[in-house]
Design a protein around this motif. Structure first.
Motif, PDB file in Angstrom:
ATOM      1  N   ILE A 136       0.840  -1.201   0.000  1.00 46.97           N
ATOM      2  CA  ILE A 136       0.000   0.000   0.000  1.00 46.97           C
ATOM      3  C   ILE A 136       0.873   1.248   0.000  1.00 46.97           C
ATOM      4  CG2 ILE A 136      -1.698   1.309   1.337  1.00 46.97           C
ATOM      5  CD1 ILE A 136      -2.807  -1.382   2.347  1.00 46.97           C
ATOM      6  N   ALA A 137       1.976   1.206   0.773  1.00 49.68           N
ATOM      7  CA  ALA A 137       2.858   2.375   0.845  1.00 49.68           C
ATOM      8  C   ALA A 137       3.448   2.686  -0.533  1.00 49.68           C
ATOM      9  CB  ALA A 137       3.965   2.137   1.864  1.00 49.68           C
ATOM     10  N   PHE A 138       3.887   1.647  -1.244  1.00 44.34           N
ATOM     11  CA  PHE A 138       4.440   1.887  -2.580  1.00 44.34           C
ATOM     12  C   PHE A 138       3.365   2.367  -3.545  1.00 44.34           C
ATOM     13  CE2 PHE A 138       8.191  -0.201  -1.068  1.00 44.34           C
ATOM     14  CZ  PHE A 138       9.182   0.437  -1.789  1.00 44.34           C
ATOM     15  N   HIS A 139       2.176   1.802  -3.380  1.00 46.38           N
ATOM     16  CA  HIS A 139       1.070   2.260  -4.211  1.00 46.38           C
ATOM     17  C   HIS A 139       0.825   3.755  -3.999  1.00 46.38           C
ATOM     18  CE1 HIS A 139      -2.989   2.319  -5.994  1.00 46.38           C
ATOM     19  NE2 HIS A 139      -3.295   3.084  -4.963  1.00 46.38           N
ATOM     20  N   LEU A 140       0.778   4.161  -2.728  1.00 43.89           N
ATOM     21  CA  LEU A 140       0.504   5.572  -2.433  1.00 43.89           C
ATOM     22  C   LEU A 140       1.631   6.464  -2.927  1.00 43.89           C
ATOM     23  CD1 LEU A 140      -1.011   5.267   1.131  1.00 43.89           C
ATOM     24  CD2 LEU A 140      -2.177   6.071  -0.927  1.00 43.89           C
ATOM     25  N   MET A 141       2.860   5.978  -2.780  1.00 43.70           N
ATOM     26  CA  MET A 141       4.004   6.777  -3.217  1.00 43.70           C
ATOM     27  C   MET A 141       3.932   7.045  -4.704  1.00 43.70           C
ATOM     28  SD  MET A 141       7.893   5.671  -3.134  1.00 43.70           S
ATOM     29  CE  MET A 141       8.547   6.221  -4.679  1.00 43.70           C
ATOM     30  N   GLN A 142       3.426   6.052  -5.444  1.00 38.70           N
ATOM     31  CA  GLN A 142       3.396   6.190  -6.900  1.00 38.70           C
ATOM     32  C   GLN A 142       2.043   6.693  -7.408  1.00 38.70           C
ATOM     33  OE1 GLN A 142       5.311   2.695  -8.919  1.00 38.70           O
ATOM     34  NE2 GLN A 142       6.024   2.209  -6.864  1.00 38.70           N
ATOM     35  N   ALA A 143       1.073   6.851  -6.504  1.00 40.00           N
ATOM     36  CA  ALA A 143      -0.254   7.303  -6.921  1.00 40.00           C
ATOM     37  C   ALA A 143      -0.203   8.776  -7.309  1.00 40.00           C
ATOM     38  CB  ALA A 143      -1.246   7.088  -5.781  1.00 40.00           C
ATOM     39  N   GLU A 144      -1.246   9.210  -7.986  1.00 47.50           N
ATOM     40  CA  GLU A 144      -1.396  10.633  -8.263  1.00 47.50           C
ATOM     41  C   GLU A 144      -1.404  11.394  -6.934  1.00 47.50           C
ATOM     42  OE1 GLU A 144      -1.653  12.318 -11.209  1.00 47.50           O
ATOM     43  OE2 GLU A 144      -1.026  10.372 -12.009  1.00 47.50           O
ATOM     44  N   PRO A 145      -0.708  12.535  -6.864  1.00 47.71           N
ATOM     45  CA  PRO A 145      -0.724  13.301  -5.602  1.00 47.71           C
ATOM     46  C   PRO A 145      -2.147  13.582  -5.118  1.00 47.71           C
ATOM     47  CG  PRO A 145       0.899  14.212  -7.093  1.00 47.71           C
ATOM     48  CD  PRO A 145       0.179  13.138  -7.870  1.00 47.71           C
ATOM     49  N   ALA A 146      -3.070  13.858  -6.050  1.00 48.16           N
ATOM     50  CA  ALA A 146      -4.443  14.186  -5.649  1.00 48.16           C
ATOM     51  C   ALA A 146      -5.118  12.993  -4.969  1.00 48.16           C
ATOM     52  CB  ALA A 146      -5.261  14.626  -6.858  1.00 48.16           C
ATOM     53  N   ASP A 147      -4.817  11.773  -5.449  1.00 44.45           N
ATOM     54  CA  ASP A 147      -5.428  10.578  -4.855  1.00 44.45           C
ATOM     55  C   ASP A 147      -4.936  10.371  -3.431  1.00 44.45           C
ATOM     56  OD1 ASP A 147      -6.695  10.189  -7.200  1.00 44.45           O
ATOM     57  OD2 ASP A 147      -5.461   8.508  -7.883  1.00 44.45           O
ATOM     58  N   ALA A 148      -3.625  10.495  -3.242  1.00 46.15           N
ATOM     59  CA  ALA A 148      -3.052  10.315  -1.912  1.00 46.15           C
ATOM     60  C   ALA A 148      -3.573  11.396  -0.964  1.00 46.15           C
ATOM     61  CB  ALA A 148      -1.535  10.348  -1.983  1.00 46.15           C
ATOM     62  N   ARG A 149      -3.657  12.601  -1.488  1.00 45.12           N
ATOM     63  CA  ARG A 149      -4.160  13.723  -0.695  1.00 45.12           C
ATOM     64  C   ARG A 149      -5.603  13.471  -0.269  1.00 45.12           C
ATOM     65  NH1 ARG A 149      -3.050  17.536   2.490  1.00 45.12           N
ATOM     66  NH2 ARG A 149      -1.136  17.890   1.318  1.00 45.12           N
ATOM     67  N   ARG A 150      -6.429  12.923  -1.177  1.00 38.70           N
ATOM     68  CA  ARG A 150      -7.822  12.645  -0.837  1.00 38.70           C
ATOM     69  C   ARG A 150      -7.933  11.650   0.307  1.00 38.70           C
ATOM     70  NH1 ARG A 150      -9.270  12.033  -6.000  1.00 38.70           N
ATOM     71  NH2 ARG A 150      -9.501   9.794  -5.699  1.00 38.70           N
ATOM     72  N   LEU A 151      -7.044  10.618   0.293  1.00 35.49           N
ATOM     73  CA  LEU A 151      -7.067   9.636   1.379  1.00 35.49           C
ATOM     74  C   LEU A 151      -6.659  10.295   2.694  1.00 35.49           C
ATOM     75  CD1 LEU A 151      -7.289   6.822   2.597  1.00 35.49           C
ATOM     76  CD2 LEU A 151      -4.997   6.327   1.739  1.00 35.49           C
ATOM     77  N   ALA A 152      -5.569  11.064   2.669  1.00 36.51           N
ATOM     78  CA  ALA A 152      -5.112  11.736   3.890  1.00 36.51           C
ATOM     79  C   ALA A 152      -6.207  12.660   4.426  1.00 36.51           C
ATOM     80  CB  ALA A 152      -3.827  12.521   3.610  1.00 36.51           C
ATOM     81  N   ASP A 153      -6.875  13.385   3.506  1.00 40.99           N
ATOM     82  CA  ASP A 153      -7.942  14.296   3.927  1.00 40.99           C
ATOM     83  C   ASP A 153      -9.133  13.531   4.492  1.00 40.99           C
ATOM     84  OD1 ASP A 153      -6.422  16.380   3.172  1.00 40.99           O
ATOM     85  OD2 ASP A 153      -7.492  16.817   1.313  1.00 40.99           O
ATOM     86  N   ALA A 154      -9.460  12.382   3.865  1.00 39.22           N
ATOM     87  CA  ALA A 154     -10.613  11.606   4.335  1.00 39.22           C
ATOM     88  C   ALA A 154     -10.380  11.145   5.773  1.00 39.22           C
ATOM     89  CB  ALA A 154     -10.863  10.407   3.417  1.00 39.22           C
TER      90      ALA A 154
END
Lengths: 199, 199
Positions: free
Chosen positions: B27-45
């Protein structure tokens, strides 16, 4: 199904690899009931990773600087270069403490089904490194599956004229495993790769 | 094992329920390589859930207001009260569309091994609701396992003098299942709970 924010979180968690709807719900409820500081640390860790972690400019391992710790380490043997698919493979090999050379992370394996050809991988950069660095042996440590084998054989054909020794990790029986439980292909590889005792 | 931020994220993810070290890394590698907006949405959620979601003051379901949607809904039948262990059980029952009454979430089940006694659950609040609300039937929908059964039998004994009808969800064969594959206890329950056809 749920109200607003908790459903948003379940949706976002459900997009992560290996997290199904049930796990997403379970994690969301866990986070909702967790200490605010714990949830905050997770949210911050996600943001920090996006802000600080990138790929090493030379070997494409994960790094917080332009070059990763392994590339910066002058004690590593520059004549040995180990080619892997993903940065997590670097960590797996590092844990063995068997290898003191450097790495090159391809960023995947050739897989026509997934639309991944040689151009999608860091192969051009690998060839440039072979020109610039004193590499004598290139160890192909792609996964022992269809895509990894295809990638290894593509690379070995591509590099045969460069005069560098190209090797491949041994396939065979896993240590601690049962011969009885090994699949035929693995057992066949263990036979064809057998070594003389005392050698 | 990894450098700074990515290892921090792996550690934080590894603390989530059902996420082992391998999944955390993936999951960490997925998030690292995900679109910044996607990772940001998870952190915000995650942050938003901590800021906005709480428990309904009446039934302890998840809610973004003082009272949850179900408690606010005047069309729900106030004479039926369904007692469940967790808020996710409310959602499971809502999905059946069989029940139009209200809920009371205990926040767990009695489990001496885990140090959960009646005082750790929202039982005092349940008794107060039985005084204040026109409840005629209390449906005990705790899980059909040791803890859930213990909780149900504790509640039925506690409430028997209150003059409210107390029922328990039926145990029996799962619909679509095979009699052959049912465990003995379930099959035994299906026998003892058998109903007259046409009734």
């Amino acid at each position: 199904m749920y109200e607003g924010a908790i459903q948003d979180l379940i949706d976002e968690l459900g997009r992560l690899p290996g997290v199904g709807p049930k796990s997403a719900q379970r994690i969301a409820f866990h986070l909702m009931q967790a200490e605010p500081a714990d949830a905050r640390r997770l949210a911050d860790a996600i943001t920090t990773v996006k802000d600080t972690v990138r790929f090493c400019a030379r070997c494409f391992n994960v790094s917080e600087a332009e070059h990763c710790r392994i590339c910066q380490d002058q004690r590593r043997d520059g004549t040995l270069l180990c080619v892997v698919e993903e940065a997590r493979d670097v960590q797996a090999i590092e844990r063995t403490r068997e290898f003191r050379g450097r790495y090159h992370v391809l960023g995947g394996a050739i897989s026509p089904i997934d639309g991944v050809g040689p151009d999608e991988l860091h192969i051009a950069e690998l060839i440039r490194r072979l020109d610039d660095e004193p590499v004598e042996e290139l160890i192909l440590a792609t996964n022992p599956n269809v895509e990894g084998e295809a990638t290894a054989s593509y690379l070995s054909r591509l590099l045969e004229h460069l005069g560098v020794r190209v090797t491949r990790l041994a396939s065979g029986l896993p240590v601690g495993g049962d011969l009885d439980y090994a699949d035929e292909v693995t057992l066949g590889r263990a036979f064809s790769g057998r070594r003389e005792l005392g050698a």
